[in-house]
Design an enzyme around this catalytic site. Structure first.
Site, short mmCIF file in Angstrom:
data_model
loop_
_atom_site.label_atom_id
_atom_site.label_comp_id
_atom_site.label_asym_id
_atom_site.label_seq_id
_atom_site.Cartn_x
_atom_site.Cartn_y
_atom_site.Cartn_z
N VAL A 143 -5.94 68.52 13.33
CA VAL A 143 -6.42 69.18 11.92
C VAL A 143 -5.58 70.49 11.48
CG1 VAL A 143 -8.79 68.85 12.10
CG2 VAL A 143 -8.01 70.97 13.15
N PHE A 150 -15.79 73.46 26.14
CA PHE A 150 -15.32 74.64 25.40
C PHE A 150 -14.83 75.70 26.46
CE2 PHE A 150 -16.89 78.94 23.85
CZ PHE A 150 -16.18 79.11 22.59
N THR A 177 -13.66 63.96 20.17
CA THR A 177 -13.33 63.23 21.51
C THR A 177 -14.13 63.98 22.64
OG1 THR A 177 -11.47 65.07 21.57
CG2 THR A 177 -10.96 62.87 20.61
N SER A 196 -20.72 79.61 14.65
CA SER A 196 -21.03 80.17 15.87
C SER A 196 -22.04 81.29 15.90
CB SER A 196 -19.83 80.34 16.73
OG SER A 196 -20.23 80.98 18.00
N LYS A 211 -15.55 82.43 13.06
CA LYS A 211 -16.63 81.56 12.91
C LYS A 211 -17.14 82.46 11.97
CE LYS A 211 -16.05 78.48 15.70
NZ LYS A 211 -16.01 76.98 15.07
N TYR A 251 -11.94 84.79 17.74
CA TYR A 251 -12.62 83.67 17.80
C TYR A 251 -14.07 84.03 16.84
CZ TYR A 251 -15.89 79.94 19.05
OH TYR A 251 -16.93 79.05 18.85
#
Ligand code: NDP
Ligand code: 8X3
Length: 250
Positions: free
Chosen positions: A58, A187, A11, A137, A154, A150
């Protein structure tokens, strides 16, 4: 026959740009995300392309498995999965960070990616063909202040991608971990919870990656011959580099 790609988080940002590149190249594109109106608008924006919007979160295991299990027959032979849905929340240092933010990043970036992968994998293994792109990332490679959970999610994605390669030995299924540096998408709006001014500051006076840079990288990799597997690819804007180590002094 056209190939089929399923993209999570289509999206906005990388997911949306990737969906556009593959749709325009003639792929059947399954676009997913929570914001149904955006999925529908995307489909309408490309009326001649073959696009199937599939709305799910998800983090909701049952929703994920049910959406994949109930795919229309024509879309079941998924050739490419792009595990892109993900987010950063907050930039506070660990002692002050919000525990709910940490849990949401773990639920989305780790558990969500696992649910989708586990739901789609049998469809690829059965056909002895497939390609999985995971959105890691640079934050999974390099520490930075406030990157705590975060970056750790990743790093999980990177190691999971490499471990998948091992488990998928003999199946022909390829896996690449895409590791972008800072890129102009929604983001930072999400990270700073709608604080537009703060989000805009992130990109001010410099040149971040564009969402299309990542979409085009994914497309290019997907066109490599089947015997080639790029395990990891780290991509930064030229204007971004690593900061080095910090030494406290009295
Ligand atoms: P955006 O915020 O623009 O897009 C994120 C996408 O993820 C949206 O489509 C959103 O859809 C989807 N998403 C988030 N949570 C869920 C959920 N629970 N269920 C389903 N979909 C969800 O960000 P980017 O395009 O930048 O980010 C895409 C990926 O790239 C992320 O994994 C991010 O961590 C990673 N990344 C981003 C970088 C950057 O600097 N921008 C750099 C490196 C990696 P919806 O809200 O409709 O559900
Ligand atoms: C996003 C890249 O550097 O903003 O994954 O953490 S960074």
């Amino acid at each position: 026959m056209s190939k089929t790609i399923l993209i999570t988080g289509a999206t906005s940002g990388f997911g949306e740009a990737t969906a556009r590149v593959f749709a325009q190249a003639g792929y059947k594109v399954i676009i997913t995300g929570r914001r149904k109106e955006r999925l529908d608008a995307f489909k309408q924006s490309l009326p001649t392309c073959d696009i199937l919007p599939l709305c799910f979160d998800v983090t909701q295991k049952d929703e994920v498995f049910s959406a994949i299990a109930n795919l229309p027959h024509d879309y079941k032979a998924i050739d490419i999965l792009v595990n892109n849905a993900g987010l950063a929340l907050g930039l506070g240092r660990a002692p002050e960070a919000d525990l709910d933010d940490w849990e949401k990043m773990v639920d989305t970036n780790i558990k969500g990616l696992l649910y989708v992968t586990r739901a789609v994998l049998p469809l690829m293994v059965e056909r002895k063909s497939g390609y999985i792109f995971n959105l890691g990332s640079i934050a999974g490679n390099w520490p930075y202040e406030g990157g705590n959970v975060y970056g750790a999610t990743k790093a999980f994605v990177k190691q999971f991608s490499l471990n998948l390669r091992t488990d998928l030995r003999g199946t022909n299924v390829r896996v690449t971990n895409i590791e972008p540096g800072f890129s102009q998408t929604e983001f930072s709006d999400v990270r700073f919870k709608g604080d537009k001014e703060r989000a805009d500051q992130v990109y001010k006076g410099t040149k971040a990656l564009d969402k299309e840079d990542i979409a085009n990288t994914i497309f290019t990799l997907s066109q490599l011959p089947e015997h080639v597997n790029v395990n990891r690819i780290e991509i930064m804007p030229t204007k971004q580099s690593c900061g080095g180590l910090f030494v406290e002094r009295s």
